[in-house]
Design a protein around this motif. Structure first.
Motif, PDB file in Angstrom:
ATOM      1  N   TYR A 301      -2.253   6.471  -9.754  1.00 25.80           N
ATOM      2  CA  TYR A 301      -1.579   6.854  -8.508  1.00 25.80           C
ATOM      3  C   TYR A 301      -2.199   8.116  -7.925  1.00 25.80           C
ATOM      4  O   TYR A 301      -2.450   9.093  -8.640  1.00 25.80           O
ATOM      5  CB  TYR A 301      -0.097   7.109  -8.800  1.00 25.80           C
ATOM      6  N   THR A 302      -2.432   8.082  -6.636  1.00 29.28           N
ATOM      7  CA  THR A 302      -2.893   9.264  -5.910  1.00 29.28           C
ATOM      8  C   THR A 302      -2.098   9.331  -4.626  1.00 29.28           C
ATOM      9  O   THR A 302      -1.887   8.299  -3.982  1.00 29.28           O
ATOM     10  CB  THR A 302      -4.388   9.136  -5.536  1.00 29.28           C
ATOM     11  N   LYS A 303      -1.623  10.510  -4.260  1.00 27.47           N
ATOM     12  CA  LYS A 303      -0.863  10.641  -3.016  1.00 27.47           C
ATOM     13  C   LYS A 303      -1.798  11.107  -1.898  1.00 27.47           C
ATOM     14  O   LYS A 303      -2.284  12.248  -1.925  1.00 27.47           O
ATOM     15  CB  LYS A 303       0.285  11.637  -3.191  1.00 27.47           C
ATOM     16  N   TYR A 329       7.418   3.731  -9.444  1.00 23.69           N
ATOM     17  CA  TYR A 329       7.757   2.481  -8.751  1.00 23.69           C
ATOM     18  C   TYR A 329       7.336   2.542  -7.288  1.00 23.69           C
ATOM     19  O   TYR A 329       8.060   2.121  -6.402  1.00 23.69           O
ATOM     20  CB  TYR A 329       9.255   2.203  -8.916  1.00 23.69           C
ATOM     21  N   SER A 330       6.149   3.081  -7.072  1.00 21.61           N
ATOM     22  CA  SER A 330       5.694   3.296  -5.699  1.00 21.61           C
ATOM     23  C   SER A 330       5.100   2.053  -5.059  1.00 21.61           C
ATOM     24  O   SER A 330       4.792   2.058  -3.881  1.00 21.61           O
ATOM     25  CB  SER A 330       4.656   4.409  -5.682  1.00 21.61           C
ATOM     26  N   GLU A 331       4.892   1.011  -5.828  1.00 21.98           N
ATOM     27  CA  GLU A 331       4.227  -0.181  -5.284  1.00 21.98           C
ATOM     28  C   GLU A 331       4.910  -1.442  -5.786  1.00 21.98           C
ATOM     29  O   GLU A 331       5.625  -1.418  -6.769  1.00 21.98           O
ATOM     30  CB  GLU A 331       2.773  -0.251  -5.785  1.00 21.98           C
ATOM     31  N   ASN A 332       4.613  -2.546  -5.119  1.00 25.99           N
ATOM     32  CA  ASN A 332       4.918  -3.875  -5.639  1.00 25.99           C
ATOM     33  C   ASN A 332       3.570  -4.540  -5.908  1.00 25.99           C
ATOM     34  O   ASN A 332       2.647  -4.382  -5.122  1.00 25.99           O
ATOM     35  CB  ASN A 332       5.684  -4.707  -4.611  1.00 25.99           C
ATOM     36  N   THR A 340       5.887  -7.488 -10.127  1.00 27.56           N
ATOM     37  CA  THR A 340       6.442  -6.349 -10.859  1.00 27.56           C
ATOM     38  C   THR A 340       6.372  -5.092 -10.009  1.00 27.56           C
ATOM     39  O   THR A 340       5.647  -5.039  -9.015  1.00 27.56           O
ATOM     40  CB  THR A 340       5.664  -6.122 -12.179  1.00 27.56           C
ATOM     41  N   LYS A 341       7.150  -4.109 -10.427  1.00 24.97           N
ATOM     42  CA  LYS A 341       7.071  -2.800  -9.796  1.00 24.97           C
ATOM     43  C   LYS A 341       6.278  -1.828 -10.659  1.00 24.97           C
ATOM     44  O   LYS A 341       6.060  -0.680 -10.266  1.00 24.97           O
ATOM     45  CB  LYS A 341       8.490  -2.253  -9.549  1.00 24.97           C
TER      46      LYS A 341
END
Ligand SMILES: *[C@@H]1O[C@H](CO)[C@@H](O)[C@H](O)[C@H]1NC(C)=O
Ligand SMILES: *[C@@H]1O[C@H](CO)[C@@H](O)[C@H](O)[C@H]1NC(C)=O
Ligand SMILES: *[C@@H]1O[C@H](CO)[C@@H](O)[C@H](O)[C@H]1NC(C)=O
Ligand SMILES: *[C@@H]1O[C@H](CO)[C@@H](O)[C@H](O)[C@H]1NC(C)=O
Ligand SMILES: *[C@@H]1O[C@H](CO)[C@@H](O)[C@H](O)[C@H]1NC(C)=O
Ligand SMILES: *[C@@H]1O[C@H](CO)[C@@H](O)[C@H](O)[C@H]1NC(C)=O
Ligand SMILES: *[C@@H]1O[C@H](CO)[C@@H](O)[C@H](O)[C@H]1NC(C)=O
Length: 380
Positions: A301-303, A329-332, A340-341
């Motif tokens: 993850y990178t913001k 849980y930032s993506e589907n 999945t999340k």
């Protein structure tokens, strides 16, 4: 270097008759000894494959080498390009995850990683590629002790970052039990505990390399037509450099000379507009060789904030449980064909001053257990 691929197939062919006869001879002995009652052997006996380990006849597998070896870059990549493409068939049945740390110097979040790895010896290997000028000391009892590999300078956006990544992969390939390879930096953290991450990766048949193609200035705008016909405009892809790949793809990447040399000539940060090879080389290489088994997403993850060249960082004011809820849980996405999340397993960029809070939250987030030697109590 030029002869790598030919040598590889030559050597493989040469080794085959021996290997076949010997494997089957050993199978015969095993049979005679009554080992056939072992269900593992039974299920594999047709291919004779499990015997490869116990025999000292094998493919030209490299000798074990110390991490601070004297091999030249050419020799290292050459040896790694011979590495078996599947670990669990050829060597010990335990598959390991290779954690590849591409760093500048210190690992400020090392205590968090130490707790994460605790109790999981034998299921992971660590490789660290710092700047060659770095001379910090790593404590003897650290999981990072003795894991430094011979390094060369790697600068943001430059082709030497790719070269450093290949060096990390190549060193890790020399250990034939490494099956998955994840690239990390000193600002990365794991988002789940070791068992969870290990299970997720080892049971996946895909690699996790982000990959997309569009005609924007930030993607196709960096393509140089001089790369054609080997790399056409349609093959030009972009992604975050933070990959997680399986062994077969790792061998392909260290064996490549053709596409890398085009990047070395035609994708330079000094150009206008600049070309950042770390964002393009691996996804474009995969498109060029039509590599299929990729999820096309990263597990790191990178913001990103729009318009910024660098992603957001998390410091001591940001590390709260809600942040983890949000990141985890930032993506589907899909995992082995199921929605999945749970799509990201690692996150960046965490600043050194976030360490104390991370250590306090680790047990609550189930990333590691509360242990005596890292007693951090929450204030409120
Ligand atoms: C294979 O060779 C290595 C080193 O030459 C030796 O240590 C090992 O015991 C051998 N394994 C078998 C099964 O003979
Ligand atoms: C590297 O080479 C030097 C000189 O050839 C030798 O003294 C040294 O022991 C070697 N180191 C390793 C790790 O092989
Ligand atoms: C990966 O596994 C899934 C589910 O087991 C399967 O549907 C898919 O075909 C596999 N993909 C590859 C490339 O082997
Ligand atoms: C990833 O992209 C490639 C190329 O576009 C495609 O062949 C592949 O099916 C994609 N993988 C998944 C899991 O969607
Ligand atoms: C994921 O899917 C759920 C519905 O299944 C949706 O409510 C949620 O907003 C989606 N999350 C993201 C980040 O797209
Ligand atoms: C590891 O994480 C998973 C998923 O969050 C959790 O279900 C499991 O209980 C954790 N294991 C330990 C030992 O904390
Ligand atoms: C370590 O933790 C265990 C269980 O939490 C406890 O019984 C033990 O007394 C602790 N040891 C020390 C030295 O604090």
């Amino acid at each position: 270097m030029k002869a790598t691929r030919q040598d590889r197939s030559k050597a493989t062919n040469h080794a085959k008759p021996h290997y076949f006869i010997c494997s089957c001879l050993l199978f015969f002995f095993a049979f005679a000894l009554g080992m056939v009652s072992n269900p593992y052997l039974q299920s594999h006996h047709e291919s004779c494959k499990p015997f490869k380990t116990s025999l000292n006849f094998s493919l030209p597998a490299p000798e074990p080498v110390s991490l601070m070896h004297n091999m030249s870059e050419e020799e290292l990549l050459w040896r790694a390009s011979f590495a078996p493409k599947i670990s669990h068939v050829l060597s010990s049945r335990v598959q390991k995850i290779a954690f590849l740390f591409l760093t500048r110097g210190d690992l400020p979040l090392a205590p968090f990683w130490e707790e994460f790895f605790k109790g999981h010896d034998g299921l992971y290997s660590i490789y660290v590629h710092p700047d060659p000028a770095y001379n910090g000391l790593i404590p003897r009892n650290s999981v990072f002790f003795g894991r430094r590999i011979p390094s060369k300078p790697a600068r943001w956006g430059q082709i030497n970052v790719i070269e450093a990544e290949r060096r990390l992969i190549a060193n890790a390939l020399l250990d034939s039990s490494n099956e998955r390879f994840v690239l990390l930096s000193e600002s990365c953290i794991p988002l789940y505990n070791f068992s969870m991450i290990y299970t997720y990766l080892v049971n996946s048949n895909l690699s996790y390399v982000g990959s997309f193609h569009d005609t924007s200035p930030g993607c196709l705008g960096r393509y140089n037509p001089a790369m054609a016909p080997q790399i056409t405009a349609e093959k030009w892809h972009k992604a975050s450099q933070w990959f997680e790949i399986n062994r077969a793809l790792a061998v392909e990447i260290v064996s490549d000379e053709k596409y890398l040399s085009l990047f070395q000539k035609f994708c330079l940060i000094s150009w206008k507009p600049p070309c950042f090879s770390d964002e393009h080389y691996i996804p474009t290489f995969m498109a060029a060789i039509s590599w299929r088994s990729n999820s096309n997403r990263s597990v790191t993850y990178t913001k990103w904030s729009s318009g910024q060249a660098h992603p957001a960082s998390f410091g001591k004011h940001d590390v709260i449980p809600e942040l983890f809820e949000k990141i985890r849980y930032s993506e589907n996405c899909t995992y082995n064909g199921v929605n999945t999340k749970v799509c990201v397993l690692f996150a960046r960029k965490f600043l050194p001053d976030s360490l104390d809070l991370l250590m306090k939250l680790g047990p609550d987030l189930k990333i590691f257990k509360q242990t005596n030697d890292s007693i951090y109590h929450r204030d409120a």
